[in-house]
Design a protein around this motif. Structure first.
Motif, PDB file in Angstrom:
ATOM      1  N   PHE A  19       0.840  -1.198   0.000  1.00  0.00           N
ATOM      2  CA  PHE A  19       0.000   0.000   0.000  1.00  0.00           C
ATOM      3  C   PHE A  19       0.868   1.238   0.000  1.00  0.00           C
ATOM      4  O   PHE A  19       1.878   1.291   0.704  1.00  0.00           O
ATOM      5  N   ASN A  20       0.475   2.207  -0.790  1.00  0.00           N
ATOM      6  CA  ASN A  20       1.083   3.530  -0.796  1.00  0.00           C
ATOM      7  C   ASN A  20       0.069   4.499  -1.385  1.00  0.00           C
ATOM      8  O   ASN A  20      -0.957   4.071  -1.912  1.00  0.00           O
ATOM      9  N   PRO A  21       0.318   5.802  -1.309  1.00  0.00           N
ATOM     10  CA  PRO A  21      -0.689   6.763  -1.768  1.00  0.00           C
ATOM     11  C   PRO A  21      -0.820   6.881  -3.290  1.00  0.00           C
ATOM     12  O   PRO A  21      -1.653   7.640  -3.767  1.00  0.00           O
ATOM     13  N   THR A  22      -0.020   6.153  -4.050  1.00  0.00           N
ATOM     14  CA  THR A  22      -0.157   6.182  -5.502  1.00  0.00           C
ATOM     15  C   THR A  22      -1.085   5.054  -5.934  1.00  0.00           C
ATOM     16  O   THR A  22      -1.574   4.277  -5.114  1.00  0.00           O
ATOM     17  N   GLN A  23      -1.285   4.950  -7.239  1.00  0.00           N
ATOM     18  CA  GLN A  23      -2.119   3.852  -7.743  1.00  0.00           C
ATOM     19  C   GLN A  23      -1.325   2.572  -7.966  1.00  0.00           C
ATOM     20  O   GLN A  23      -1.884   1.540  -8.324  1.00  0.00           O
ATOM     21  N   ASN A  25       0.118  -0.070  -6.290  1.00  0.00           N
ATOM     22  CA  ASN A  25       0.271  -0.910  -5.116  1.00  0.00           C
ATOM     23  C   ASN A  25      -0.724  -2.055  -5.211  1.00  0.00           C
ATOM     24  O   ASN A  25      -1.681  -2.016  -5.988  1.00  0.00           O
ATOM     25  N   SER A  92      -0.115  17.239   4.194  1.00  0.00           N
ATOM     26  CA  SER A  92      -0.521  16.346   3.116  1.00  0.00           C
ATOM     27  C   SER A  92      -0.716  14.925   3.631  1.00  0.00           C
ATOM     28  O   SER A  92       0.190  14.350   4.239  1.00  0.00           O
ATOM     29  N   PRO A  93      -1.881  14.338   3.352  1.00  0.00           N
ATOM     30  CA  PRO A  93      -2.078  12.938   3.748  1.00  0.00           C
ATOM     31  C   PRO A  93      -1.098  11.999   3.043  1.00  0.00           C
ATOM     32  O   PRO A  93      -0.718  10.977   3.599  1.00  0.00           O
ATOM     33  N   HIS A  94      -0.685  12.352   1.825  1.00  0.00           N
ATOM     34  CA  HIS A  94       0.271  11.509   1.107  1.00  0.00           C
ATOM     35  C   HIS A  94       1.621  11.482   1.827  1.00  0.00           C
ATOM     36  O   HIS A  94       2.239  10.426   1.953  1.00  0.00           O
ATOM     37  N   ASN A  96       2.068  11.951   4.986  1.00  0.00           N
ATOM     38  CA  ASN A  96       1.868  11.198   6.224  1.00  0.00           C
ATOM     39  C   ASN A  96       1.927   9.690   5.978  1.00  0.00           C
ATOM     40  O   ASN A  96       2.489   8.945   6.782  1.00  0.00           O
ATOM     41  N   VAL A  97       1.350   9.230   4.874  1.00  0.00           N
ATOM     42  CA  VAL A  97       1.395   7.797   4.547  1.00  0.00           C
ATOM     43  C   VAL A  97       2.834   7.375   4.267  1.00  0.00           C
ATOM     44  O   VAL A  97       3.289   6.332   4.746  1.00  0.00           O
ATOM     45  N   TRP A  98       3.586   8.193   3.502  1.00  0.00           N
ATOM     46  CA  TRP A  98       4.982   7.853   3.224  1.00  0.00           C
ATOM     47  C   TRP A  98       5.803   7.837   4.505  1.00  0.00           C
ATOM     48  O   TRP A  98       6.684   6.985   4.674  1.00  0.00           O
TER      49      TRP A  98
END
Length: 132
Positions: A19-23, A25, A92-94, A96-98
Motif C-alpha cells: 500500500f502507498n498513496p499512488t495507484q 500498489n 498532506s495525507p500523502h 503522512n502515509v509515506w
C-alpha cells in the motif's frame, strides 16, 4: 551498513508494494483488477504474506514487541522534532502515509538486522544463529 540498508530497502519495498498513496500498489490493483485476475491476486497475496512472515518473525524474535514500540517511539519523536523545527510539514495525507511507511520499514529493517548488530557489539551469537 550495506546489509542494514538492503534489509531496510526490502522492508520499505514490501510495505510500499502492499500500500502507498499512488495507484501502483497491491491494494489498489486488487480493488480494480482483482476480480478479473483472481489467481494472480491470490498468488501476489501469498508472496506478500511470505515477505511479511519473514520480516515479522525475525523482528519479533530479535527485538520483540517492546523493541518494536521503542523504535516506533524514536521515529515518532524524530518526526515531532522535525515538525516543531519547521523542517517537516504534515499537511498532506500523502506525506503522512509515506512517513508511516518509512517508520514501519525502519522497525522491520532494524528487527531483521538486530541479531547482526548484537553479534558485532557483544561477540555473542543468538542460540538459533548458524555460522554465516
Amino acid at each position: 551498513m550495506i546489509g542494514f540498508l538492503t534489509r531496510w530497502f526490502f522492508a520499505f519495498a514490501l510495505l510500499a508494494l502492499t500500500f502507498n498513496p499512488t495507484q501502483y500498489n497491491y491494494v489498489a490493483w486488487v480493488g480494480t483488477y482483482g476480480s478479473i485476475n483472481l489467481s494472480v491476486a491470490v498468488l501476489l497475496a501469498l508472496i506478500l504474506a511470505v515477505g511479511y512472515i519473514i520480516y515479522l518473525r525475525a523482528t519479533l524474535r530479535s527485538i520483540g514487541a517492546f523493541g518494536m514500540a521503542l523504535v516506533l517511539a524514536l521515529v515518532g519523536a524524530g518526526v515531532w522534532v522535525l515538525y516543531d523545527l519547521g523542517v517537516l510539514h504534515l499537511n498532506s495525507p500523502h506525506v503522512n502515509v509515506w512517513l508511516a511507511l518509512f517508520a514501519l520499514s525502519l522497525v522491520l529493517g532494524i528487527g531483521l538486522s538486530w541479531s547482526h548488530v548484537r553479534r558485532a557489539l557483544s561477540g555473542q551469537s543468538d542460540v538459533d544463529d548458524i555460522d554465516d
